[in-house]
Design an enzyme around this catalytic site. Structure first.
Site, short mmCIF file in Angstrom:
data_model
loop_
_atom_site.label_atom_id
_atom_site.label_comp_id
_atom_site.label_asym_id
_atom_site.label_seq_id
_atom_site.Cartn_x
_atom_site.Cartn_y
_atom_site.Cartn_z
CB SER A 340 35.67 84.77 6.02
OG SER A 340 34.89 85.52 6.93
CD GLU A 341 35.63 93.00 4.62
OE1 GLU A 341 36.02 94.16 4.73
OE2 GLU A 341 34.54 92.67 4.10
CB ILE A 367 42.60 78.16 -1.57
CG1 ILE A 367 41.25 77.45 -1.50
CG2 ILE A 367 43.05 78.66 -0.21
CD1 ILE A 367 41.25 76.22 -0.62
CB ALA A 388 43.85 75.32 8.36
CE LYS A 434 33.24 64.02 10.85
NZ LYS A 434 34.13 64.19 12.02
CD GLU A 567 25.86 62.91 11.28
OE1 GLU A 567 26.28 63.94 11.83
OE2 GLU A 567 24.83 62.32 11.63
#
Length: 671
Positions: A340-341, A367, A388, A434, A567
Site C-alpha cells: 500500500s503506497e 509478497i 506481518a 484464530k 466466527e
C-alpha cells in the site's frame, strides 16, 4: 501591554542576576552555617563535656573542620541540587556527606596526636554536635527556600495573565501518581483546575493528607462528594493495572455526569510535554487492565543490534508498531516492505522524524512478486524477517477465500522460502489465535502458514517460528474503531452476539512480545502470547458508550446482528489434545502441535495451487477440511454454545436481533 512587557523584562533581568549569584550565595551561606555550628558545638550550654569556651582553640580549628565538610559537600554533588525542587531523594547525598566528613574528622582526631599537628585535633563530642547542627542547618535553609518558592510562586505571576480555577476536581488514587499530579497542579499558577481532595480505597489513607490535600473517603463515595462539593471532573490517578477500580470510578463518574480523565503513570509525567497536558482522556484500554510487559532487553539487543531487519506489512497496525519497537534495539537498517503506497508513505514519514542512526528503507512490493523479493534480498541481505503482511478480516475472507490463500499462504511461502535460500538468521511469522482449531478461512490460512514454516525450518539454516496472539486494540478494521465510529454517528452499536468473547492486547504489548519471542526461538516453534482474560464484546460496547458520555440503551442503543460466517463465540488457546508449555518468558507459551512431513507439505502446496488456478472457493474449503482435521469447516455449528432455540433460528436466518428491551433490562440490573 507595554507595562507588562517592561515588568516581564525587569523580572527576567532580576532572575538572570540572581542566577549568576546563586552558587556563590549558596556557598557563602553554607560556610557561615557550618562555622556557626562549630562554635556552637564548643559552647558548654550545648556540649556538657566541655567546661568552658576557648575562642582561641575554636578559631584555630574552625577553618580546618569547615574545609573538610565543604569538600565532601562538593564531592557528593550538593551544589548541583536546585533548592526550590529539593526532595526526599536529595537527603541521601547530604547524609552521605555528613557521615564521610564526620568519619574523616574522627580518623584525624586519633591520627594527629603528634606535634605540630595536634593543634587541629577536634574533640569527639564537638565533631558529633557540629555535624548534627551544621548539616541540619544546611537542610533547613534549603527546605525554607522550597517553602518560599511554593508559597509565593502564584503571587509572582502577573495577575492580569493568571487564569482563575474553572473546574472543581477530585483525584481518584492517593498514591505516588496522585501526589505527583496534585503537586504539579498546585504549583502551576496557570492551572484551570481546583483540587478538592482525594478518594482512595486504602482505609489507612482516609482522613490523612497527600501533597496538602485531604483524602476524603472511598472511591464508591464519589456520588456523595460530587454532589456536596459541586465536582465537575474526576481525574483517575490509579495504577494502570488496577482496571477493576478504574472501571468502577469511570462508571460512577458517567452516571453522575462527571468528565473523567486519567494519568497513566509516573513515567508519562517525566516525558517532555507541558505538565498539565499529561492528564489525558480515559481510553478503553485503561479498563482492560493490561499490566506492563517486562522484556529481556539485553537478550533481544544481542539478537537484533547492528542487524538488517525486514518487516513485511510495515504500514499495517502490527507491522508499523513492530518497526517502532525495533528502533530501541539499535539495528543497522530496517527495510519497510509494504504494497500500500499510502501506508508506506505514512510510516516512512513518521520514521524520518526520528533522531536516529538507523537507516529506514521504504520498499513498495507485493509478497507474491518473486522477482521483486529476489531483488530486495540480494541487494539488502536482511538477517531478521518479521512477516506481518496478511489479510486478516474474518468475514471478508469468507467470501474471498482465493485471495486469502494467495496472500496468506503463498505470500508467506514466498517470503519464507527466499529467506531460507539467502540464509537469513531468523524468520518470525505473525499468526493469530484464530489458527487454533480454525473455523474461518483466515484462521485456516494462518494455520497452513504455520505448517509451512515448520517444514522450512527442517530444510534451511534459518530459524523459523510463529507467534500467535488475539485481537489488537485499535488495529485497522477491528471492533473498537468500528464502535467508535458508530457512537459518533449516534448509534446503534452493533454486536454480533451477547455471549461473544475475545482476547485483547494493546498493539505495543503484542509487538514487544513478538520481538521477545523472536529472541528465544530455536526454530520450528509456535508461540502463543499470554492474552489475559477474555472480554465480552457486549461489555466492551457498553464501556465505550459510557466513556463517550452516553448511557447504553438510553442514549445509544445496542443491536445484535448474529454471528457472521467463520466466527466463533469463544476463541481457544489450546489445540485439541495439546497443553501449552511455559518458556523462559512468563507471557510466552509454546504450543506443541504435530507437524506435516515434507511430502505432505509438497502435496498440500500443489493442491492449493491447483485450487487457485481453478479459482474454486469450494475446493479450497474442502482442502482445509482435509489438511486441517481439527478445523470446523465441516461442522461449524459445533462451535456454537447451547443457546435458546429461537436465537439459533434467528442466527441461521441471518436476521438482526433488536435487543432494546433486553438491553434496558440489563441496564436496570447494572444500576
Amino acid at each position: 501591554m507595554i507595562f507588562l512587557d517592561k515588568r516581564s523584562k525587569l523580572l527576567q533581568d532580576q532572575n538572570d542576576w540572581f542566577w549568576h549569584l546563586r552558587r556563590p550565595l549558596q556557598i557563602f551561606t553554607d560556610l557561615f552555617i557550618l562555622g556557626a555550628a562549630f562554635f556552637a558545638a564548643y559552647m558548654p550550654a550545648l556540649n556538657i563535656r566541655l567546661e568552658s569556651f576557648d575562642p582561641e582553640i575554636s578559631i584555630t580549628k574552625v577553618s580546618f573542620v569547615v574545609l573538610i565538610e565543604f569538600i565532601t559537600l562538593y564531592l557528593f554533588g550538593i551544589y548541583s541540587i536546585i533548592w526550590r525542587y529539593i526532595s526526599l531523594s536529595d537527603l541521601k547525598p547530604f547524609l552521605a556527606s555528613a557521615i564521610v566528613s564526620a568519619s574523616v574528622l574522627l580518623v584525624l582526631r586519633f591520627g594527629l596526636g603528634f606535634t605540630p599537628f595536634n593543634i587541629w585535633q577536634v574533640p569527639i563530642s564537638v565533631i558529633l554536635i557540629q555535624t548534627v547542627l551544621g548539616y541540619g542547618g544546611l537542610l533547613a535553609v534549603r527546605l525554607a527556600r522550597r517553602f518560599v518558592y511554593e508559597r509565593f510562586q502564584r503571587s509572582d505571576y502577573p495577575k492580569h495573565q493568571r487564569k482563575l480555577p474553572t473546574r472543581r476536581v477530585l483525584l481518584a488514587g492517593a498514591g505516588s501518581i496522585g501526589a505527583s499530579l496534585a503537586r504539579e497542579i498546585a504549583h502551576n499558577a496557570d492551572s484551570a483546575l481546583e483540587i478538592l481532595g482525594f478518594l482512595d480505597d486504602d482505609p489507612r489513607k482516609i482522613g490523612g493528607r497527600v501533597s496538602g490535600f485531604k483524602v476524603l473517603g472511598r472511591t464508591d463515595e464519589l456520588p456523595r462528594f460530587a454532589s456536596e462539593l459541586n465536582i465537575e471532573e474526576i481525574i483517575i490517578t490509579l495504577n494502570g493495572s488496577d482496571s477493576s477500580t478504574i472501571r468502577k470510578v469511570a462508571e460512577l463518574a458517567a452516571k453522575n455526569g462527571l468528565h473523567t480523565r486519567i494519568v497513566p503513570s509516573l513515567t508519562d509525567l517525566a516525558e517532555g510535554r507541558h505538565k498539565i497536558d499529561r492528564v489525558r482522556e480515559l481510553k478503553i484500554e485503561d479498563l482492560l487492565g493490561r499490566p506492563p510487559v517486562l522484556l529481556d532487553l539485553s537478550g533481544i539487543e544481542k539478537i537484533l543490534s547492528g542487524k538488517t531487519i525486514l518487516v513485511t506489512g510495515a504500514g499495517g497496525s502490527i507491522g508499523s508498531e513492530l518497526v517502532r519497537q525495533l528502533t530501541a534495539f539499535s539495528p543497522n537498517k530496517i527495510l519497510l516492505l509494504e504494497r500500500s503506497e499510502f501506508a508506506l508513505f505514512e510510516i516512512d514519514r513518521e520514521l524520518k522524524e526520528f533522531d536516529s542512526k538507523i537507516e529506514f528503507i521504504p520498499l513498495l512490493a507485493d509478497i507474491n512478486d518473486h522477482k521483486r523479493l529476489d531483488f530486495i534480498f540480494s541487494n539488502y541481505l536482511p538477517e531478521i524477517i518479521f512477516h506481518a503482511a496478511a489479510h486478516k478480516h474474518v468475514p471478508l475472507m469468507e467470501t474471498n477465500a482465493i485471495e486469502a490463500v494467495r496472500n496468506n499462504i503463498f505470500g508467506t511461502l514466498s517470503v519464507a522460502e527466499i529467506a531460507g535460500r539467502f540464509n537469513a538468521e531468523r524468520f518470525v511469522l505473525i499468526s493469530t489465535d484464530k489458527a487454533i482449531n480454525p473455523s474461518s478461512v483466515m484462521g485456516a490460512t494462518k494455520r497452513i502458514s504455520e505448517l509451512i514454516i515448520q517444514e522450512l525450518n527442517d530444510r534451511y539454516q534459518t530459524r523459523f517460528c510463529a507467534v500467535r496472539f488475539g485481537n489488537v486494540i485499535g488495529s485497522a478494521g477491528s471492533v473498537i474503531p468500528i464502535f467508535t465510529e458508530q457512537i459518533k454517528r449516534g448509534g446503534p452499536v452493533t454486536v454480533t452476539d451477547p455471549e461473544m468473547r475475545r482476547y485483547f492486547m494493546t498493539i505495543k504489548e503484542a509487538a514487544q512480545l513478538v520481538i521477545q519471542a523472536s529472541s528465544i526461538g530455536k526454530g520450528g516453534e509456535i508461540f502463543l502470547l499470554d492474552m489475559g482474560k477474555p472480554v465480552k464484546i457486549l461489555d466492551l460496547a457498553e464501556d465505550m458508550i459510557r466513556l463517550s458520555g452516553f448511557q447504553p440503551y438510553q442514549d445509544i442503543d445496542i443491536v445484535f446482528t448474529g454471528i457472521r460466517p467463520g466466527e466463533k463465540l469463544f476463541e481457544e488457546l489450546e489445540t485439541s489434545g495439546n497443553k501449552l508449555l511455559p518458556t523462559e518468558h512468563p507471557k510466552i507459551f509454546l504450543d506443541r502441535i504435530p507437524r506435516l512431513s515434507s511430502a505432505e507439505i509438497a502435496n498440500l502446496i500443489a493442491s492449493f495451487n491447483k485450487a487457485l488456478s481453478a479459482q474454486s472457493d469450494t475446493e479450497i474449503k474442502k482442502l482445509f477440511s482435509e489438511y486441517l482435521p481439527e478445523s470446523g469447516f465441516s461442522y461449524r455449528q459445533n462451535h456454537l454454545p447451547e443457546i435458546a432455540a429461537e436465537t439459533i433460528f434467528d442466527l441461521l436466518n441471518n436476521d438482526k436481533i433488536n435487543t432494546k428491551k433486553a438491553g434496558q433490562a440489563r441496564f436496570a440490573q447494572s444500576d
